[in-house]
Motif scaffolding. Structure first.
Motif, mmCIF file in Angstrom:
data_model
loop_
_atom_site.group_PDB
_atom_site.id
_atom_site.type_symbol
_atom_site.label_atom_id
_atom_site.label_comp_id
_atom_site.label_asym_id
_atom_site.label_seq_id
_atom_site.Cartn_x
_atom_site.Cartn_y
_atom_site.Cartn_z
ATOM 1 N N ILE A 127 0.834 -1.206 0.000
ATOM 2 C CA ILE A 127 0.000 0.000 0.000
ATOM 3 C C ILE A 127 0.865 1.250 0.000
ATOM 4 N N VAL A 128 1.857 1.283 0.878
ATOM 5 C CA VAL A 128 2.703 2.470 1.019
ATOM 6 C C VAL A 128 3.636 2.640 -0.177
ATOM 7 N N ASP A 129 4.237 1.557 -0.628
ATOM 8 C CA ASP A 129 5.241 1.645 -1.692
ATOM 9 C C ASP A 129 4.617 1.850 -3.068
ATOM 10 N N LYS A 130 3.456 1.219 -3.285
ATOM 11 C CA LYS A 130 2.853 1.251 -4.625
ATOM 12 C C LYS A 130 1.534 1.996 -4.679
ATOM 13 N N ASN A 131 1.131 2.601 -3.553
ATOM 14 C CA ASN A 131 -0.129 3.346 -3.488
ATOM 15 C C ASN A 131 -1.314 2.536 -4.000
ATOM 16 N N LEU A 132 -1.399 1.303 -3.551
ATOM 17 C CA LEU A 132 -2.493 0.431 -3.956
ATOM 18 C C LEU A 132 -3.635 0.504 -2.956
ATOM 19 N N GLY A 133 -4.828 0.158 -3.434
ATOM 20 C CA GLY A 133 -5.954 0.021 -2.540
ATOM 21 C C GLY A 133 -5.844 -1.262 -1.743
ATOM 22 N N ALA A 134 -6.767 -1.442 -0.795
ATOM 23 C CA ALA A 134 -6.680 -2.577 0.118
ATOM 24 C C ALA A 134 -6.663 -3.921 -0.608
ATOM 25 N N VAL A 135 -7.631 -4.146 -1.474
ATOM 26 C CA VAL A 135 -7.751 -5.442 -2.143
ATOM 27 C C VAL A 135 -6.586 -5.674 -3.102
ATOM 28 N N ASP A 136 -6.224 -4.645 -3.871
ATOM 29 C CA ASP A 136 -5.112 -4.791 -4.814
ATOM 30 C C ASP A 136 -3.800 -5.043 -4.076
ATOM 31 N N ALA A 137 -3.628 -4.407 -2.915
ATOM 32 C CA ALA A 137 -2.414 -4.617 -2.129
ATOM 33 C C ALA A 137 -2.357 -6.042 -1.580
ATOM 34 N N MET A 138 -3.498 -6.565 -1.167
ATOM 35 C CA MET A 138 -3.540 -7.944 -0.683
ATOM 36 C C MET A 138 -3.193 -8.919 -1.802
ATOM 37 N N LYS A 139 -3.711 -8.659 -2.996
ATOM 38 C CA LYS A 139 -3.390 -9.501 -4.153
ATOM 39 C C LYS A 139 -1.903 -9.428 -4.481
ATOM 40 N N GLU A 140 -1.357 -8.213 -4.423
ATOM 41 C CA GLU A 140 0.063 -8.031 -4.745
ATOM 42 C C GLU A 140 0.945 -8.703 -3.692
ATOM 43 N N SER A 141 0.558 -8.588 -2.428
ATOM 44 C CA SER A 141 1.312 -9.261 -1.371
ATOM 45 C C SER A 141 1.309 -10.769 -1.596
ATOM 46 N N TRP A 142 0.156 -11.306 -1.963
ATOM 47 C CA TRP A 142 0.078 -12.750 -2.215
ATOM 48 C C TRP A 142 0.963 -13.136 -3.398
ATOM 49 N N ARG A 143 0.993 -12.267 -4.420
ATOM 50 C CA ARG A 143 1.784 -12.560 -5.617
ATOM 51 C C ARG A 143 3.275 -12.573 -5.302
ATOM 52 N N ILE A 144 3.758 -11.555 -4.603
ATOM 53 C CA ILE A 144 5.202 -11.465 -4.392
ATOM 54 C C ILE A 144 5.699 -12.480 -3.355
#
Length: 199
Positions: A127-144
Motif C-alpha cells: 500500500i505504502v510503496d505502490k499506493n495500492l488500494g486494500a484489495v489490490d495490495a492484498m493480491k500483490e502481497s500474495w503474488r510477491i
C-alpha cells in the motif's frame, strides 16, 4: 539500527504505545467496572480495542514508510510516522479484511490461517510503496510472496525467538528486537520486489 538507534527504536516504540494504550485503558476500566457494571465495562473494552485498531492502522502507514526508507538507505526522520494519513483508509480496509481472512483460516485447522498470514504479510508495504488500494495490495502481497512463504515463516520463527530473548532480558531487549524485526520485513519486501537495499 547501529547507525541511528534512537530514531528507529523511538519510532517503533511510539507507534506501539499509541496503538496499545487504548487497550490498556479499556482493560483498566473493564476491571474497575467488573463488579458494578460488567456489561458496561465489556462494552468500553471493545470500543477501546476498536479505537486502538484504528489508531494502529493510521500509524502503520507512516511507520512502513519510515522502515522502507531506512531499508533503502534513504533520508528519513522521526516525524515520518505521522504521515500515514494518505494511506489510512487503504490500510484500515486491508487490516479488517486481512484479520477476517486469517481468523477464518485459523478456524479451519490453523494451517490455512498461517498460510494466509504469510501471504498477506506484505500488504501494508504494498500500500505504502505502490499506493495500492486494500484489495489490490492484498493480491500483490500474495503474488510477491508466492514461492517464498516458507522463508517468511522461518523468518517469523527467528523473530519469535528474538522477541523471547528480549523478554528474558528483563523485557528491555524487546526495545531492540521489535525494531530489528520490523526492519527485517521491510528488507524482505524490497528483496521480493527486486528493489535496491541499503548496504
Amino acid at each position: 539500527m547501529k547507525r541511528d538507534p534512537a530514531v528507529i527504536i523511538g519510532a517503533v516504540a511510539v507507534v506501539g504505545l499509541a496503538a496499545g494504550f487504548p487497550n490498556v485503558i479499556g482493560g483498566g476500566l473493564q476491571a474497575a467496572l467488573a463488579s458494578d457494571a460488567p456489561a458496561a465495562g465489556s462494552a468500553i473494552q471493545v470500543l477501546m480495542q476498536l479505537f486502538g485498531f484504528v489508531v494502529g492502522s493510521y500509524f502503520a502507514g507512516g511507520l512502513s514508510n519510515l522502515l522502507l526508507k531506512v531499508a533503502r538507505g534513504q533520508p528519513y526522520a522521526f516525524n515520518d510516522i505521522l504521515g500515514g494519513g494518505r494511506w489510512f483508509m487503504s490500510i484500515l480496509g486491508a487490516q479488517i479484511l486481512t484479520s477476517l481472512a486469517i481468523g477464518v483460516g485459523m478456524v479451519l485447522l490453523i494451517v490455512p490461517g498461517v498460510i494466509l498470514a504469510l501471504g498477506l504479510s506484505m500488504t501494508n508495504m504494498c500500500i505504502v510503496d505502490k499506493n495500492l488500494g486494500a484489495v489490490d495490495a492484498m493480491k500483490e502481497s500474495w503474488r510477491i510472496t508466492t514461492g517464498h512463504k516458507g522463508g517468511i515463516f522461518v523468518y517469523g520463527l527467528l523473530v519469535f525467538a528474538l522477541v523471547v530473548a528480549g523478554m528474558l532480558a528483563c523485557c528491555v531487549g524487546t526495545l531492540v528486537a521489535g525494531p530489528i524485526a520490523a526492519l527485517g520485513y521491510a528488507y524482505i519486501y524490497l528483496r521480493l520486489t527486486g528493489q535496491p537495499t541499503a548496504s
